[in-house]
Design a protein around this motif. Structure first.
Motif, PDB file in Angstrom:
ATOM      1  N   LEU A   1       0.828  -1.209   0.000  1.00 28.86           N
ATOM      2  CA  LEU A   1       0.000   0.000   0.000  1.00 28.86           C
ATOM      3  C   LEU A   1       0.865   1.263   0.000  1.00 28.86           C
ATOM      4  O   LEU A   1       0.406   2.344   0.377  1.00 28.86           O
ATOM      5  CB  LEU A   1      -0.913   0.007   1.234  1.00 28.86           C
ATOM      6  CG  LEU A   1      -1.907  -1.152   1.355  1.00 28.86           C
ATOM      7  CD1 LEU A   1      -2.730  -1.010   2.627  1.00 28.86           C
ATOM      8  CD2 LEU A   1      -2.825  -1.217   0.139  1.00 28.86           C
ATOM      9  N   GLU A   2       2.118   1.121  -0.427  1.00 30.71           N
ATOM     10  CA  GLU A   2       3.035   2.266  -0.391  1.00 30.71           C
ATOM     11  C   GLU A   2       2.598   3.384  -1.319  1.00 30.71           C
ATOM     12  O   GLU A   2       2.881   4.557  -1.065  1.00 30.71           O
ATOM     13  CB  GLU A   2       4.444   1.802  -0.746  1.00 30.71           C
ATOM     14  CG  GLU A   2       5.050   0.859   0.293  1.00 30.71           C
ATOM     15  CD  GLU A   2       6.430   0.376  -0.110  1.00 30.71           C
ATOM     16  OE1 GLU A   2       6.838   0.694  -1.252  1.00 30.71           O
ATOM     17  OE2 GLU A   2       7.082  -0.308   0.690  1.00 30.71           O
TER      18      GLU A   2
ATOM     19  N   THR B   1       3.900  -0.885   8.239  1.00 29.22           N
ATOM     20  CA  THR B   1       4.350  -1.750   7.147  1.00 29.22           C
ATOM     21  C   THR B   1       3.835  -1.305   5.801  1.00 29.22           C
ATOM     22  O   THR B   1       4.427  -1.623   4.774  1.00 29.22           O
ATOM     23  CB  THR B   1       3.895  -3.193   7.408  1.00 29.22           C
ATOM     24  OG1 THR B   1       2.459  -3.210   7.566  1.00 29.22           O
ATOM     25  CG2 THR B   1       4.526  -3.725   8.687  1.00 29.22           C
ATOM     26  N   GLY B   2       2.727  -0.603   5.755  1.00 32.75           N
ATOM     27  CA  GLY B   2       2.193  -0.126   4.491  1.00 32.75           C
ATOM     28  C   GLY B   2       1.784  -1.242   3.558  1.00 32.75           C
ATOM     29  O   GLY B   2       2.156  -1.246   2.383  1.00 32.75           O
TER      30      GLY B   2
ATOM     31  N   HIS C   1      -7.987  -2.882   9.170  1.00 32.64           N
ATOM     32  CA  HIS C   1      -7.052  -3.472  10.127  1.00 32.64           C
ATOM     33  C   HIS C   1      -5.670  -3.525   9.480  1.00 32.64           C
ATOM     34  O   HIS C   1      -5.042  -4.569   9.385  1.00 32.64           O
ATOM     35  CB  HIS C   1      -7.524  -4.864  10.535  1.00 32.64           C
ATOM     36  CG  HIS C   1      -8.924  -4.866  11.078  1.00 32.64           C
ATOM     37  ND1 HIS C   1      -9.242  -4.412  12.333  1.00 32.64           N
ATOM     38  CD2 HIS C   1     -10.105  -5.253  10.503  1.00 32.64           C
ATOM     39  CE1 HIS C   1     -10.547  -4.521  12.538  1.00 32.64           C
ATOM     40  NE2 HIS C   1     -11.088  -5.032  11.438  1.00 32.64           N
ATOM     41  N   ILE C   2      -5.217  -2.389   9.012  1.00 32.72           N
ATOM     42  CA  ILE C   2      -3.960  -2.300   8.271  1.00 32.72           C
ATOM     43  C   ILE C   2      -2.893  -1.703   9.177  1.00 32.72           C
ATOM     44  O   ILE C   2      -3.077  -0.617   9.750  1.00 32.72           O
ATOM     45  CB  ILE C   2      -4.117  -1.428   7.011  1.00 32.72           C
ATOM     46  CG1 ILE C   2      -5.301  -1.930   6.167  1.00 32.72           C
ATOM     47  CG2 ILE C   2      -2.831  -1.427   6.205  1.00 32.72           C
ATOM     48  CD1 ILE C   2      -5.150  -3.354   5.710  1.00 32.72           C
ATOM     49  N   PRO C   3      -1.758  -2.385   9.319  1.00 31.95           N
ATOM     50  CA  PRO C   3      -0.663  -1.789  10.115  1.00 31.95           C
ATOM     51  C   PRO C   3      -0.024  -0.631   9.358  1.00 31.95           C
ATOM     52  O   PRO C   3       0.475  -0.797   8.249  1.00 31.95           O
ATOM     53  CB  PRO C   3       0.311  -2.962  10.306  1.00 31.95           C
ATOM     54  CG  PRO C   3       0.034  -3.868   9.149  1.00 31.95           C
ATOM     55  CD  PRO C   3      -1.418  -3.729   8.846  1.00 31.95           C
ATOM     56  N   TRP C   4      -0.049   0.597   9.955  1.00 37.80           N
ATOM     57  CA  TRP C   4       0.472   1.772   9.266  1.00 37.80           C
ATOM     58  C   TRP C   4       1.974   1.675   9.028  1.00 37.80           C
ATOM     59  O   TRP C   4       2.519   2.181   8.060  1.00 37.80           O
ATOM     60  CB  TRP C   4       0.165   3.026  10.103  1.00 37.80           C
ATOM     61  CG  TRP C   4      -1.287   3.366  10.108  1.00 37.80           C
ATOM     62  CD1 TRP C   4      -2.205   3.003  11.022  1.00 37.80           C
ATOM     63  CD2 TRP C   4      -1.978   4.122   9.116  1.00 37.80           C
ATOM     64  NE1 TRP C   4      -3.449   3.484  10.683  1.00 37.80           N
ATOM     65  CE2 TRP C   4      -3.334   4.190   9.509  1.00 37.80           C
ATOM     66  CE3 TRP C   4      -1.586   4.780   7.931  1.00 37.80           C
ATOM     67  CZ2 TRP C   4      -4.298   4.863   8.771  1.00 37.80           C
ATOM     68  CZ3 TRP C   4      -2.552   5.460   7.198  1.00 37.80           C
ATOM     69  CH2 TRP C   4      -3.882   5.491   7.617  1.00 37.80           C
TER      70      TRP C   4
END
Length: 679
Positions: free
Chosen positions: A84-85, A105-106, A100-103
């Motif tokens: 998701l970069e 790690t992108g 539920h996305i870890p910011w």
């Protein structure tokens, strides 16, 4: 289809997507720095045709750049995620609470692609190539059941899953009434699982999370996902749309015995092999699958790792043409105005290949109409068929004799009126479907339901019979007869024990013990010794036992009893009234006989006399009433009383009172002798 987040579903369709991969191997995480490439193959139908009732392991081939080899049978779980970069705030159109996305790690969540176990390996330069299979491969072991049969298919399925360590989800639905009649000897656990799934209209596969699932097929299933022309690279239609209207299930492959439901030609017939299915199950399966339709194809998609084998997908395809090339009648033209046709099909095979990017191949094979009608046999097939025709096989009858893995030797009439089964555990002779002669070797028990005739016989053990007629001589050391024993004649020199029986002939025995019920019209003998003799079980009856004799009225109340009391040196006759209360007793004592009554007592001689011999004593306080001189029946009493009366009337006597002056000397002495007058 494996559940994914909305952002994953959106990014998987983007052309500029970037994949991230990792693998968890034996608890150790390996990243893209180690993973060169991998390929995953999911198969639900191995043949070139739609299939049902399969359990085919998925396959993983992974290349890793590692210095050392990984140990055999290690668990391998490949994962895939999307970067998701490149995502901007304008792209963030998803509800905050659903993300539920870890910011840091992108990237999206990690999607598991299955659980596999290393089967083989090879090394070329510094790259190891591992061939792995999912957990279904562990079911390729012989199935030896510990259940009692007939057993339900659900019980068999659970026994296998418990033994191998399989878990399954709610998609596994097995009809509770479906049974397996005999232990499935000669099959592997995976075969039995597949047969049970097929009987319930499903195939088996391991999900991406390592949990077993059923893919349950049915006609008219809606598509789980719709693909546009932008979602795939190319699609190739293999054959016309396939539809099934008839089902043929072969339950005996050696003899080609089948069950059939529905109607249709070969191109519309679904063929299955399942030794556990019945005609009723085939009928139910036809109701579920009748009209099942799919488009046979090969598709190269852009990559949808969330798809599972067996998923129904819809897709669209441009099929329009120019007007000048159209030579079809207007009423026969069935193309939408936009020129895009829409189809549905099953994912019967799919292959994921990752080499920096992800490619996805989908297949739904089928046989052509000509292949269905005309099946050509090769040289090897001809030899196998010829061998099958000339070889003695299990389950094939030869002049009424059949060899079976489950039953042993079976001899049966063509009209099925009689059948004999022989093996090391039992001998079962059936007539009209019911066992007439049965021997259980494990229990060492012989059962016979017919008519037994013997000229003579010696039984050294226990003899139990539901019924039988013995016309000869029956000799036994002991025996227990729980049924009905009828004999014209017989000599029993041992002990005869019977719960019940009817003897219409002559029964002779030196001795015997009867623990049950003896029923006879007449019993003649010198001595009968027992605990209780009675004329009826209840109501009006007479009973004799060790305590004495008792007589009961029709209401079951004791009215008369004859008892003895050795300790008191007495015995007596006891009488009771209609209410059951004590009325009177006649007791014999050591010195006299005693007659007692609870109230009044009457001695009467109707038409005769009462004689009392010997003295009669009346105790103190006793009284006699009802006697008078007018009663002439007292012989001589009247005349004796009249004589006594006459004597009393004529009787006189003298009385001497002496002389006296009452203590006063002045008085004249008075007294002397006087004569009385008559009464």
């Amino acid at each position: 289809m494996y559940p994914i987040s909305p952002i994953f579903a959106d990014y998987i369709k983007r052309r500029d997507k970037t994949y991230k991969v990792k693998a968890l191997i034996d608890g150790v995480e390996y990243t893209s720095a180690n993973i060169v490439e991998f390929e995953i193959e999911n198969i639900l139908a191995a043949a070139d045709e739609f299939e049902i009732g399969t359990a085919i392991p998925s396959k993983l081939i992974m290349k890793l750049r590692l210095p050392d080899a990984i140990k055999p049978n290690a668990k391998v779980i490949p994962y895939l995620a999307l970067s998701l970069e490149s995502m901007t705030w304008l792209d963030a159109k998803y509800p905050w609470q659903d993300m539920h996305i870890p910011w840091a790690t992108g990237m999206t969540e990690w999607l598991p692609l299955g659980e596999f176990y290393i089967d083989s390996r090879e090394k070329i330069n510094d790259v190891w190539t591992y061939t792995c299979y999912d957990k279904l491969i562990m079911a390729d072991v012989a199935y030896i059941s510990q259940l009692n049969y007939p057993a339900s298919q659900k019980a068999v399925f659970d026994e296998i899953c418990s033994r191998i360590g399989f878990t399954y989800d709610s998609s596994v639905v097995i009809n509770s009434s479906y049974q397996i009649q005999a232990g499935p000897a000669g099959y592997t656990c995976r075969q039995v699982l597949a047969y049970i799934a097929g009987a319930n209209g499903a195939s088996i596969y391991m999900g991406k999370d390592g949990i077993m699932r059923f893919k349950r097929f049915s006609a008219g299933e809606p598509a789980a996902v719709e693909l546009t022309t932008a979602d795939y690279i190319r699609v190739k239609q293999l054959n016309p749309i396939k539809t099934f209207t008839r089902i043929v299930v072969t339950y005996n492959t050696e003899d080609g015995l089948t069950y059939e439901a529905g109607s249709g030609d070969e191109n519309h017939t679904l063929y299955l092999e399942n030794p556990f299915m019945t005609q009723a199950q085939v009928n139910a399966l036809h109701v579920r699958l009748n009209g099942l339709t799919y488009l046979p194809l090969q598709m190269t998609a852009r990559g949808f790792p969330q798809f599972d084998q067996g998923d129904v997908i819809g897709f669209e395809q441009r099929e329009g043409g120019s007007w000048i090339d159209t030579n079809v009648a207007w009423q026969d033209m069935h193309i939408p105005w936009d020129g895009i046709m829409r189809y549905t099909t099953y994912i019967l095979r799919q292959t994921y290949s990752f080499k920096g990017g992800l490619t996805h191949k989908i297949e739904a094979p089928s046989k052509s109409d000509q292949q269905s009608e005309f099946q050509l046999e090769g040289g090897l097939t001809q030899q196998v068929n010829r061998l099958n025709q000339n070889t003695v096989r299990y389950g094939k009858p030869y002049f009424g004799v059949t060899h079976s893995r489950t039953e042993g030797i079976v001899i049966e009439r063509e009209d099925h009126k009689s059948k004999l089964t022989l093996n090391s555990d039992k001998m079962d002779w059936q007539v009209n479907g019911r066992s007439s002669l049965y021997y259980d070797a494990q229990a060492n028990r012989l059962k016979f339901t017919g008519h037994l005739e013997a000229a003579t016989g010696t039984f050294s053990g226990d003899l139990s019979a539901a019924g039988g007629t013995f016309r000869g001589t029956l000799q036994g050391v002991d025996g227990t007869f729980s049924g009905s024993l009828q004999a014209a004649t017989g000599t029993f020199s041992g002990n005869l024990s019977a719960a019940g029986g009817t003897f219409t002939g002559t029964l002779q025995g030196v001795d015997g013990t009867f623990s049950g019920t003896i029923t006879a019209s007449n019993i003649s003998g010198s001595t009968i010794t027992g605990s209780t003799l009675r004329t009826a079980a209840s109501g009006r009856r007479i009973e004799i036992d060790q305590s004495g004799l008792r007589i009961y009225d029709s209401s079951g109340r004791e009215r008369i009893s004859v008892d003895s009391a050795d300790g008191n040196d007495m015995g007596g006759l006891y009488l009771s009234g209609p209410s059951g209360s004590w009325s009177g007793t006649l007791i014999g004592l050591g010195s006299y006989l005693q007659l007692l009554a609870s109230s009044s007592m009457m001695l009467a001689a109707l038409g005769g006399s009462i004689y009392l011999q010997g003295p009669v004593h009346f105790t103190n306080g006793s009284s006699v009433t009802g006697l008078s001189l007018s009663i002439a029946d007292i012989s001589g009493l009247r005349s004796e009383l009249e004589s006594i009366k006459s004597e009393l009337r004529n009787h006189t006597h003298t009385v001497n009172i002496g002389t006296h002056n009452h203590g006063n000397t002045a008085n004249q002495n008075w007294g002397g002798t006087f004569t009385t007058s008559r009464p």
